[in-house]
Scaffold this motif. Structure first.
Motif, PDB file in Angstrom:
ATOM      1  N   SER A 112      45.247  42.527  40.729  1.00 35.69           N
ATOM      2  CA  SER A 112      45.933  43.687  40.167  1.00 35.69           C
ATOM      3  C   SER A 112      46.570  43.407  38.813  1.00 35.69           C
ATOM      4  N   TYR A 113      47.206  42.237  38.652  1.00 39.63           N
ATOM      5  CA  TYR A 113      47.995  42.033  37.441  1.00 39.63           C
ATOM      6  C   TYR A 113      47.142  41.926  36.178  1.00 39.63           C
ATOM      7  N   TYR A 114      45.847  41.647  36.337  1.00 37.01           N
ATOM      8  CA  TYR A 114      44.994  41.578  35.149  1.00 37.01           C
ATOM      9  C   TYR A 114      44.864  42.926  34.457  1.00 37.01           C
ATOM     10  N   LEU A 115      44.978  44.018  35.210  1.00 40.36           N
ATOM     11  CA  LEU A 115      44.924  45.334  34.582  1.00 40.36           C
ATOM     12  C   LEU A 115      46.090  45.500  33.615  1.00 40.36           C
ATOM     13  N   GLY A 116      47.279  45.096  34.042  1.00 40.05           N
ATOM     14  CA  GLY A 116      48.439  45.154  33.160  1.00 40.05           C
ATOM     15  C   GLY A 116      48.275  44.277  31.936  1.00 40.05           C
ATOM     16  N   LYS A 117      47.724  43.085  32.140  1.00 43.66           N
ATOM     17  CA  LYS A 117      47.503  42.168  31.026  1.00 43.66           C
ATOM     18  C   LYS A 117      46.543  42.761  29.999  1.00 43.66           C
ATOM     19  N   MET A 118      45.465  43.371  30.482  1.00 44.44           N
ATOM     20  CA  MET A 118      44.476  43.949  29.575  1.00 44.44           C
ATOM     21  C   MET A 118      45.043  45.156  28.823  1.00 44.44           C
ATOM     22  N   LEU A 119      45.865  45.947  29.490  1.00 43.55           N
ATOM     23  CA  LEU A 119      46.467  47.107  28.844  1.00 43.55           C
ATOM     24  C   LEU A 119      47.428  46.702  27.729  1.00 43.55           C
ATOM     25  N   GLN A 120      47.936  45.473  27.784  1.00 49.03           N
ATOM     26  CA  GLN A 120      48.848  44.981  26.764  1.00 49.03           C
ATOM     27  C   GLN A 120      48.144  44.212  25.653  1.00 49.03           C
ATOM     28  N   ASP A 121      46.840  44.027  25.779  1.00 50.26           N
ATOM     29  CA  ASP A 121      46.064  43.265  24.798  1.00 50.26           C
ATOM     30  C   ASP A 121      45.213  44.242  23.973  1.00 50.26           C
ATOM     31  N   ASP A 139      23.840  40.424  47.803  1.00 51.19           N
ATOM     32  CA  ASP A 139      22.657  41.239  47.517  1.00 51.19           C
ATOM     33  C   ASP A 139      22.978  42.407  46.583  1.00 51.19           C
ATOM     34  N   ASN A 140      24.252  42.785  46.523  1.00 53.54           N
ATOM     35  CA  ASN A 140      24.668  43.911  45.687  1.00 53.54           C
ATOM     36  C   ASN A 140      25.155  43.501  44.296  1.00 53.54           C
ATOM     37  N   LEU A 141      25.153  42.194  44.026  1.00 55.98           N
ATOM     38  CA  LEU A 141      25.643  41.731  42.726  1.00 55.98           C
ATOM     39  C   LEU A 141      24.716  42.161  41.595  1.00 55.98           C
ATOM     40  N   ALA A 142      25.340  42.552  40.488  1.00 55.77           N
ATOM     41  CA  ALA A 142      24.579  42.949  39.305  1.00 55.77           C
ATOM     42  C   ALA A 142      24.154  41.742  38.490  1.00 55.77           C
ATOM     43  N   ARG A 143      24.830  40.613  38.695  1.00 57.23           N
ATOM     44  CA  ARG A 143      24.525  39.383  37.964  1.00 57.23           C
ATOM     45  C   ARG A 143      25.106  38.212  38.735  1.00 57.23           C
ATOM     46  N   LYS A 144      24.727  37.014  38.345  1.00 60.15           N
ATOM     47  CA  LYS A 144      25.273  35.810  38.953  1.00 60.15           C
ATOM     48  C   LYS A 144      26.784  35.769  38.732  1.00 60.15           C
ATOM     49  N   PRO A 145      27.568  35.387  39.755  1.00 59.36           N
ATOM     50  CA  PRO A 145      29.016  35.279  39.584  1.00 59.36           C
ATOM     51  C   PRO A 145      29.374  34.380  38.403  1.00 59.36           C
ATOM     52  N   GLN A 146      30.285  34.849  37.550  1.00 59.17           N
ATOM     53  CA  GLN A 146      30.626  34.118  36.339  1.00 59.17           C
ATOM     54  C   GLN A 146      31.915  34.676  35.747  1.00 59.17           C
ATOM     55  N   GLY A 147      32.525  33.901  34.841  1.00 59.56           N
ATOM     56  CA  GLY A 147      33.695  34.371  34.117  1.00 59.56           C
ATOM     57  C   GLY A 147      34.933  34.497  34.985  1.00 59.56           C
ATOM     58  N   ASN A 148      35.966  35.125  34.416  1.00 61.26           N
ATOM     59  CA  ASN A 148      37.214  35.343  35.138  1.00 61.26           C
ATOM     60  C   ASN A 148      37.328  36.802  35.559  1.00 61.26           C
ATOM     61  N   ASP A 149      38.470  37.185  36.097  1.00 61.86           N
ATOM     62  CA  ASP A 149      38.626  38.558  36.576  1.00 61.86           C
ATOM     63  C   ASP A 149      38.526  39.575  35.441  1.00 61.86           C
ATOM     64  N   ARG A 150      39.078  39.251  34.295  1.00 65.68           N
ATOM     65  CA  ARG A 150      39.006  40.180  33.170  1.00 65.68           C
ATOM     66  C   ARG A 150      37.557  40.396  32.727  1.00 65.68           C
ATOM     67  N   ALA A 151      36.757  39.330  32.784  1.00 64.06           N
ATOM     68  CA  ALA A 151      35.355  39.433  32.360  1.00 64.06           C
ATOM     69  C   ALA A 151      34.578  40.420  33.221  1.00 64.06           C
ATOM     70  N   GLN A 152      35.003  40.599  34.466  1.00 68.73           N
ATOM     71  CA  GLN A 152      34.310  41.540  35.345  1.00 68.73           C
ATOM     72  C   GLN A 152      34.598  42.980  34.913  1.00 68.73           C
ATOM     73  N   VAL A 153      35.842  43.242  34.527  1.00 67.67           N
ATOM     74  CA  VAL A 153      36.203  44.577  34.044  1.00 67.67           C
ATOM     75  C   VAL A 153      35.503  44.856  32.716  1.00 67.67           C
ATOM     76  N   LYS A 154      35.411  43.849  31.866  1.00 70.45           N
ATOM     77  CA  LYS A 154      34.674  43.996  30.607  1.00 70.45           C
ATOM     78  C   LYS A 154      33.218  44.361  30.883  1.00 70.45           C
ATOM     79  N   ALA A 155      32.633  43.743  31.896  1.00 68.90           N
ATOM     80  CA  ALA A 155      31.241  44.020  32.249  1.00 68.90           C
ATOM     81  C   ALA A 155      31.060  45.465  32.693  1.00 68.90           C
ATOM     82  N   VAL A 156      32.068  46.014  33.381  1.00 69.12           N
ATOM     83  CA  VAL A 156      32.015  47.422  33.767  1.00 69.12           C
ATOM     84  C   VAL A 156      32.048  48.293  32.514  1.00 69.12           C
TER      85      VAL A 156
END
Length: 335
Positions: free
Chosen positions: A216-225, A187-204
């Protein structure tokens, strides 16, 4: 006579060494080659045992079942816990008895029957918008609170990472309470579940939601990209349930194939992968937490701060895996 005996012993040792060197282990892997190739190359340098990796995103269990006793697989590497359970449930793995493995990998991160072992740990974190929410002192249970209505983004509930989280909620609260929680999160979702973990951070970052659920490790991956660093910089990483049971952990892992043609050397490879050098490589390359307690996380990962981990044994999650999938279906989480 002594000289002849010594020559014979040296000859046997040489023959044994040559036999090892001639052997090639076959590893079926759900993990991408760039993560493990340098580690396996070092193992070959140290032992003379070559390693051939067969990579696949899906279908390894089915393939091993078809191959049966003729399977060339010695070892299986998985990217998540559910794959380990699938292999064990289908009778495709064998116990790997090793004092070294027992020493390197805590009991909560291995099967009681020794038929699979965790290799690395990840936290299922809650990411929050720096701009709109700031850092949060939050529990997973809080994600169902009305104040977060329309604020949460997540990937499919059926993804293994989320199934594992739901299984942990069942383990701690029982099925009925976990179902109520799931309905609240949906009920608290902003949109239908979709994408990968990185896509959720992008949405934020893009303002579509204020909270993202991700490993957790996706944060490190994104910081290196360079293309994704702005996503990572837009969020705080929060470790849930720090005032009570601790944050949910999921794992990558390894298992000895049931019909491993080279069982002894396969176990040697498992021991090597659980050792300090290989564990440090995993930590540096993929920003995961080492499962070996004497190995520290990378400097970047350590900068996120210490956290308290849920002490629920990982193997306990297997007991609630099917119940978690059933609940996700019942609440139509992805619809």
């Amino acid at each position: 006579m002594r000289l002849a005996t010594s020559i014979a012993i040296l000859g046997l040792a040489w023959m044994s060494s040559m036999a090892n060197a001639a052997e090639t282990l076959t590893v079926y892997s759900y993990r991408q080659a760039f993560l493990i190739d340098p580690i396996l190359e070092d193992f070959t340098k140290q032992t003379g045992v070559k390693v051939e990796v067969v990579f696949s995103k899906n279908g390894i269990a089915e393939r091993m079942a078809r191959e049966g006793r003729l399977s060339p697989a010695d070892l299986v590497l998985t990217s998540d816990f559910s794959r380990l359970i699938e292999l064990a449930d289908k009778g495709l793995v064998a116990p790997a008895e090793s004092e070294q493995l027992a020493k390197n990998i805590p009991a909560v991160y291995r099967s009681p029957n020794n038929d699979w072992y965790a290799l690395t740990k990840r936290v299922r974190n809650v990411y929050s918008s720096k701009e709109r929410l700031g850092a949060l002192d939050i529990d997973y249970e809080d994600l169902a609170l009305p104040k977060y209505k329309g604020k949460i983004c997540t990937r499919s509930g059926k993804h293994p990472y989320n199934v594992s989280l739901v299984a942990s909620m069942i383990a701690h609260h029982g099925e009925q309470e976990a179902k109520t929680w799931l309905l609240g999160v949906k009920d608290n979702l902003a949109r239908k579940p979709q994408g990968n973990d990185r896509a959720q951070v992008k949405a934020v970052k893009e303002g579509l939601c204020d909270i993202a659920i991700g490993n957790s490790y996706y944060l490190g991956k994104m910081l290196q990209d360079p293309q994704q660093v702005s996503w990572a910089e837009a969020v705080n990483i929060n470790f849930p349930n720090q005032a009570n049971r601790g944050s949910h952990i999921n794992v990558s892992g390894m298992a000895l194939a049931k019909y491993a043609p080279h069982k002894d050397n396969a176990i040697k490879l498992m021991e090597y992968l659980s050792g300090e050098k290989a564990q440090q490589s995993y930590a540096e390359v993929n920003m995961e937490y080492p499962v070996n307690p004497v190995v520290s996380p990378s400097q970047l990962v350590a900068s996120w701060g210490d956290y308290k981990a849920d002490e629920l044994p990982i193997y306990k999650l297997a007991e609630f895996h099917q119940a978690a999938v059933k609940l996700l279906d019942e609440v139509k989480f992805d619809l």
